[in-house]
Motif scaffolding. Sequence first.
Motif, PDB file in Angstrom:
ATOM      1  N   GLY A 187       0.827  -1.205   0.000  1.00  0.00           N
ATOM      2  CA  GLY A 187       0.000   0.000   0.000  1.00  0.00           C
ATOM      3  C   GLY A 187       0.854   1.245   0.000  1.00  0.00           C
ATOM      4  N   GLU A 188       0.304   2.304  -0.524  1.00  0.00           N
ATOM      5  CA  GLU A 188       1.061   3.548  -0.645  1.00  0.00           C
ATOM      6  C   GLU A 188       1.320   4.235   0.688  1.00  0.00           C
ATOM      7  OE1 GLU A 188      -0.615   6.146  -3.532  1.00  0.00           O
ATOM      8  OE2 GLU A 188      -0.773   4.563  -5.035  1.00  0.00           O
ATOM      9  N   GLN A 189       0.514   3.940   1.699  1.00  0.00           N
ATOM     10  CA  GLN A 189       0.684   4.633   2.975  1.00  0.00           C
ATOM     11  C   GLN A 189       1.826   4.060   3.817  1.00  0.00           C
ATOM     12  OE1 GLN A 189      -1.832   2.606   2.163  1.00  0.00           O
ATOM     13  NE2 GLN A 189      -2.830   1.716   3.941  1.00  0.00           N
ATOM     14  N   PHE A 190       2.379   2.902   3.416  1.00  0.00           N
ATOM     15  CA  PHE A 190       3.456   2.277   4.180  1.00  0.00           C
ATOM     16  C   PHE A 190       4.719   2.168   3.337  1.00  0.00           C
ATOM     17  CE2 PHE A 190      -0.422   0.159   5.938  1.00  0.00           C
ATOM     18  CZ  PHE A 190      -0.407   0.802   7.163  1.00  0.00           C
ATOM     19  N   TYR A 191       5.857   2.172   4.020  1.00  0.00           N
ATOM     20  CA  TYR A 191       7.147   1.945   3.360  1.00  0.00           C
ATOM     21  C   TYR A 191       7.679   0.585   3.801  1.00  0.00           C
ATOM     22  CZ  TYR A 191      12.105   1.905   2.495  1.00  0.00           C
ATOM     23  OH  TYR A 191      13.364   1.522   2.092  1.00  0.00           O
ATOM     24  N   TRP A 192       8.271  -0.134   2.873  1.00  0.00           N
ATOM     25  CA  TRP A 192       8.992  -1.361   3.190  1.00  0.00           C
ATOM     26  C   TRP A 192      10.126  -1.473   2.184  1.00  0.00           C
ATOM     27  CZ3 TRP A 192       9.335  -3.598   7.509  1.00  0.00           C
ATOM     28  CH2 TRP A 192       9.833  -4.888   7.653  1.00  0.00           C
ATOM     29  N   PRO A 193      11.351  -1.801   2.622  1.00  0.00           N
ATOM     30  CA  PRO A 193      12.485  -1.849   1.689  1.00  0.00           C
ATOM     31  C   PRO A 193      12.239  -2.823   0.529  1.00  0.00           C
ATOM     32  CG  PRO A 193      13.258  -1.940   3.957  1.00  0.00           C
ATOM     33  CD  PRO A 193      11.767  -2.095   3.998  1.00  0.00           C
ATOM     34  N   GLU A 194      12.601  -2.382  -0.639  1.00  0.00           N
ATOM     35  CA  GLU A 194      12.433  -3.184  -1.845  1.00  0.00           C
ATOM     36  C   GLU A 194      13.228  -4.485  -1.740  1.00  0.00           C
ATOM     37  OE1 GLU A 194      13.293  -2.665  -6.570  1.00  0.00           O
ATOM     38  OE2 GLU A 194      12.682  -0.892  -5.429  1.00  0.00           O
ATOM     39  N   GLY A 195      12.601  -5.568  -2.172  1.00  0.00           N
ATOM     40  CA  GLY A 195      13.257  -6.867  -2.177  1.00  0.00           C
ATOM     41  C   GLY A 195      13.142  -7.644  -0.875  1.00  0.00           C
ATOM     42  N   VAL A 196      12.570  -7.024   0.162  1.00  0.00           N
ATOM     43  CA  VAL A 196      12.404  -7.695   1.454  1.00  0.00           C
ATOM     44  C   VAL A 196      10.993  -8.288   1.491  1.00  0.00           C
ATOM     45  CG1 VAL A 196      12.335  -7.374   3.955  1.00  0.00           C
ATOM     46  CG2 VAL A 196      14.013  -6.123   2.582  1.00  0.00           C
ATOM     47  N   PRO A 197      10.844  -9.549   1.898  1.00  0.00           N
ATOM     48  CA  PRO A 197       9.507 -10.158   1.956  1.00  0.00           C
ATOM     49  C   PRO A 197       8.538  -9.306   2.781  1.00  0.00           C
ATOM     50  CG  PRO A 197      11.179 -11.822   2.370  1.00  0.00           C
ATOM     51  CD  PRO A 197      11.885 -10.492   2.348  1.00  0.00           C
ATOM     52  N   GLN A 198       7.341  -9.124   2.253  1.00  0.00           N
ATOM     53  CA  GLN A 198       6.329  -8.335   2.959  1.00  0.00           C
ATOM     54  C   GLN A 198       5.567  -9.258   3.903  1.00  0.00           C
ATOM     55  OE1 GLN A 198       4.447  -6.300  -0.450  1.00  0.00           O
ATOM     56  NE2 GLN A 198       5.183  -4.437   0.533  1.00  0.00           N
ATOM     57  N   GLU A 199       6.237  -9.559   5.024  1.00  0.00           N
ATOM     58  CA  GLU A 199       5.645 -10.441   6.026  1.00  0.00           C
ATOM     59  C   GLU A 199       6.093 -10.004   7.407  1.00  0.00           C
ATOM     60  OE1 GLU A 199       7.241 -14.067   4.378  1.00  0.00           O
ATOM     61  OE2 GLU A 199       9.015 -13.956   5.660  1.00  0.00           O
ATOM     62  N   GLU A 200       5.238 -10.230   8.385  1.00  0.00           N
ATOM     63  CA  GLU A 200       5.534  -9.843   9.757  1.00  0.00           C
ATOM     64  C   GLU A 200       6.247 -10.985  10.468  1.00  0.00           C
ATOM     65  OE1 GLU A 200       1.648  -8.247  11.058  1.00  0.00           O
ATOM     66  OE2 GLU A 200       2.718  -6.327  11.088  1.00  0.00           O
ATOM     67  N   THR A 201       7.516 -11.166  10.097  1.00  0.00           N
ATOM     68  CA  THR A 201       8.370 -12.166  10.727  1.00  0.00           C
ATOM     69  C   THR A 201       9.656 -11.499  11.180  1.00  0.00           C
ATOM     70  OG1 THR A 201       9.508 -12.745   8.665  1.00  0.00           O
ATOM     71  CG2 THR A 201       7.482 -13.987   9.210  1.00  0.00           C
ATOM     72  N   ILE A 202      10.299 -12.085  12.162  1.00  0.00           N
ATOM     73  CA  ILE A 202      11.573 -11.539  12.625  1.00  0.00           C
ATOM     74  C   ILE A 202      12.596 -11.563  11.493  1.00  0.00           C
ATOM     75  CG2 ILE A 202      12.367 -13.724  13.643  1.00  0.00           C
ATOM     76  CD1 ILE A 202      13.004 -10.304  15.225  1.00  0.00           C
ATOM     77  N   ALA A 203      12.568 -12.609  10.662  1.00  0.00           N
ATOM     78  CA  ALA A 203      13.510 -12.701   9.543  1.00  0.00           C
ATOM     79  C   ALA A 203      13.325 -11.549   8.561  1.00  0.00           C
ATOM     80  CB  ALA A 203      13.346 -14.045   8.830  1.00  0.00           C
ATOM     81  N   ALA A 204      12.085 -11.186   8.261  1.00  0.00           N
ATOM     82  CA  ALA A 204      11.832 -10.079   7.334  1.00  0.00           C
ATOM     83  C   ALA A 204      12.291  -8.744   7.921  1.00  0.00           C
ATOM     84  CB  ALA A 204      10.354 -10.021   6.967  1.00  0.00           C
ATOM     85  N   TYR A 205      12.048  -8.519   9.203  1.00  0.00           N
ATOM     86  CA  TYR A 205      12.490  -7.268   9.834  1.00  0.00           C
ATOM     87  C   TYR A 205      14.013  -7.186   9.882  1.00  0.00           C
ATOM     88  CZ  TYR A 205       7.860  -5.560  11.032  1.00  0.00           C
ATOM     89  OH  TYR A 205       6.582  -5.066  10.962  1.00  0.00           O
ATOM     90  N   ILE A 206      14.666  -8.295  10.182  1.00  0.00           N
ATOM     91  CA  ILE A 206      16.131  -8.312  10.164  1.00  0.00           C
ATOM     92  C   ILE A 206      16.624  -7.979   8.765  1.00  0.00           C
ATOM     93  CG2 ILE A 206      18.159  -9.819  10.326  1.00  0.00           C
ATOM     94  CD1 ILE A 206      16.663 -11.263  12.666  1.00  0.00           C
ATOM     95  N   GLN A 207      16.018  -8.588   7.768  1.00  0.00           N
ATOM     96  CA  GLN A 207      16.417  -8.323   6.386  1.00  0.00           C
ATOM     97  C   GLN A 207      16.177  -6.856   6.015  1.00  0.00           C
ATOM     98  OE1 GLN A 207      14.921 -11.226   3.608  1.00  0.00           O
ATOM     99  NE2 GLN A 207      15.612 -10.054   1.832  1.00  0.00           N
ATOM    100  N   ALA A 208      15.091  -6.279   6.493  1.00  0.00           N
ATOM    101  CA  ALA A 208      14.807  -4.862   6.226  1.00  0.00           C
ATOM    102  C   ALA A 208      15.921  -3.979   6.785  1.00  0.00           C
ATOM    103  CB  ALA A 208      13.461  -4.471   6.822  1.00  0.00           C
ATOM    104  N   TYR A 209      16.341  -4.241   7.997  1.00  0.00           N
ATOM    105  CA  TYR A 209      17.409  -3.435   8.600  1.00  0.00           C
ATOM    106  C   TYR A 209      18.773  -3.738   7.978  1.00  0.00           C
ATOM    107  CZ  TYR A 209      14.071  -1.673  12.003  1.00  0.00           C
ATOM    108  OH  TYR A 209      12.995  -1.054  12.597  1.00  0.00           O
ATOM    109  N   LYS A 210      18.950  -4.929   7.458  1.00  0.00           N
ATOM    110  CA  LYS A 210      20.195  -5.243   6.750  1.00  0.00           C
ATOM    111  C   LYS A 210      20.365  -4.367   5.518  1.00  0.00           C
ATOM    112  CE  LYS A 210      21.373  -9.925   8.208  1.00  0.00           C
ATOM    113  NZ  LYS A 210      21.651 -11.294   7.750  1.00  0.00           N
TER     114      LYS A 210
END
Length: 146
Positions: free
Chosen positions: A48-71
């Motif tokens: 959705g346009e109202q949220f940001y998530w780093p490109e290429g990172v799975p759009q899922e609420e998992t610890i692995a996805a958040y770690i990947q986002a910060y990586k």
Amino acid sequence: MYRRPELEVKWQNLSRTDYQVTSPKSQEYNCFAWAAAENDRWWQPIPGEQFYWPEGVPQEETIAAYIQAYKTLGYEICQGDGLEVGYEKIAIYIDSSGIPTHAARQLANGKWTSKLGWLEDIEHELDGLTGDRYGVVAQILKRAVN
């Protein structure tokens, strides 16, 4: 800078730790953005346009996805939450089902800074936000600073 008893009702460990409010309320950003040192957008892995998530990172609420986002910002997994000269750290909290609920960023003085949902930012001790609302710290990340 001050304390707010209303926050201590929501995060009961705050009353037993040293914390202070450091900014006014804002709906412009959330804790995950604030941990990434951003205060102009809301980080969340929901399309959705109202949220940001780093490109290429799975759009899922998992610890692995958040770690990947910060990586994507240069953070790597580390073991300790202690202050390390030349590094900044992020703590990711999870609830009892393993879903990331919160992130905090370590400050140069060793304390942590957090954005509390749509409420204020606070400076706090790491365990000040553990408990029913945010759960426990599941992972610490760090990156070198110039």
